[in-house]
Design a protein around this motif. Structure first.
Motif, PDB file in Angstrom:
ATOM      1  N   ALA A   1       3.590   2.815 -20.680  1.00  0.00           N
ATOM      2  CA  ALA A   1       2.006   2.731 -20.308  1.00  0.00           C
ATOM      3  C   ALA A   1       1.427   2.366 -19.705  1.00  0.00           C
ATOM      4  O   ALA A   1       0.384   3.223 -18.932  1.00  0.00           O
ATOM      5  CB  ALA A   1       2.143   2.423 -21.446  1.00  0.00           C
ATOM      6  N   ALA A   2       1.076   1.878 -18.511  1.00  0.00           N
ATOM      7  CA  ALA A   2       0.615   1.283 -18.018  1.00  0.00           C
ATOM      8  C   ALA A   2       0.514   2.559 -16.849  1.00  0.00           C
ATOM      9  O   ALA A   2      -0.059   1.733 -15.572  1.00  0.00           O
ATOM     10  CB  ALA A   2       0.946  -0.266 -17.575  1.00  0.00           C
ATOM     11  N   THR A   3       1.880   2.540 -16.127  1.00  0.00           N
ATOM     12  CA  THR A   3       1.170   3.497 -14.721  1.00  0.00           C
ATOM     13  C   THR A   3       1.641   4.948 -15.244  1.00  0.00           C
ATOM     14  O   THR A   3       1.848   5.883 -14.361  1.00  0.00           O
ATOM     15  CB  THR A   3       2.913   2.929 -14.386  1.00  0.00           C
ATOM     16  OG1 THR A   3       3.802   3.415 -14.772  1.00  0.00           O
ATOM     17  CG2 THR A   3       3.118   1.488 -13.937  1.00  0.00           C
ATOM     18  N   ASN A   4       1.153   5.009 -16.264  1.00  0.00           N
ATOM     19  CA  ASN A   4       1.603   6.648 -17.258  1.00  0.00           C
ATOM     20  C   ASN A   4       3.638   7.497 -16.919  1.00  0.00           C
ATOM     21  O   ASN A   4       2.537   8.063 -15.975  1.00  0.00           O
ATOM     22  CB  ASN A   4       0.626   7.383 -16.629  1.00  0.00           C
ATOM     23  CG  ASN A   4      -0.823   6.947 -17.935  1.00  0.00           C
ATOM     24  OD1 ASN A   4      -0.489   7.143 -18.848  1.00  0.00           O
ATOM     25  ND2 ASN A   4      -1.976   7.843 -16.748  1.00  0.00           N
ATOM     26  N   THR A   5       3.964   6.794 -16.164  1.00  0.00           N
ATOM     27  CA  THR A   5       4.839   6.811 -16.276  1.00  0.00           C
ATOM     28  C   THR A   5       6.560   7.199 -17.345  1.00  0.00           C
ATOM     29  O   THR A   5       6.189   5.785 -17.908  1.00  0.00           O
ATOM     30  CB  THR A   5       5.947   6.320 -14.799  1.00  0.00           C
ATOM     31  OG1 THR A   5       4.837   6.016 -13.942  1.00  0.00           O
ATOM     32  CG2 THR A   5       6.940   6.512 -14.399  1.00  0.00           C
ATOM     33  N   VAL A   6       6.589   7.981 -17.106  1.00  0.00           N
ATOM     34  CA  VAL A   6       8.459   8.961 -18.289  1.00  0.00           C
ATOM     35  C   VAL A   6       9.548   7.992 -17.144  1.00  0.00           C
ATOM     36  O   VAL A   6       9.053   9.436 -16.338  1.00  0.00           O
ATOM     37  CB  VAL A   6       7.754   9.466 -19.496  1.00  0.00           C
ATOM     38  CG1 VAL A   6       9.030   9.942 -19.920  1.00  0.00           C
ATOM     39  CG2 VAL A   6       6.594   9.380 -20.059  1.00  0.00           C
TER      40      VAL A   6
END
Length: 126
Positions: free
Chosen positions: A73-78
């Motif tokens: 969530a901190a880097t908006n990466t999945v």
């Protein structure tokens, strides 16, 4: 909202790859994110999805136990960690975001997703 998928490549059967999907422009949203794939001559199909809270995850049967979806969530990466890849996993992989999903749910159908990335090619040689 923009999604950028990367991390694809050419690997041999049994090897691993990790795909990344970076989501931008969605500061105030909490999207569910899905991975889909499309093999040559075939329709696009669901692979895995992850909710915002939990998170909760869903997988297509053929990838269960081999693929793992996760999010930072901190880097908006999945991420989509793909282990023990098989020839039949060869496809273009797309990530997609659903900004209207409940925070504990992630869909498994294309029409549930509003925003799509450009796709990244995964090729598995047998």
């Amino acid at each position: 909202v923009q999604l950028q998928a990367f991390g694809g490549g050419l690997v041999q059967a049994g090897e691993s790859l990790r795909l990344s999907c970076v989501i931008s422009g969605s500061t105030f949203s909490r999207p569910a994110v899905g991975w889909f794939r499309q093999a040559p001559g075939k329709l696009r199909e669901f692979v895995a999805s992850i909710s915002w809270h939990g998170p909760n995850t869903w997988y297509e049967d053929s990838v269960k136990g081999r693929f793992t979806i996760s999010r930072d969530a901190a880097t908006n990466t999945v991420y989509l960690q793909m282990n023990n890849l098989k020839f039949e996993d060869t496809a273009v992989y797309f990530c997609a975001a659903d900004l209207t999903a409940s925070t504990t749910v992630a869909g498994v159908r294309e029409y549930e997703y509003d925003y799509w990335g450009q796709g990244t090619q995964v090729t598995v040689s047998s």
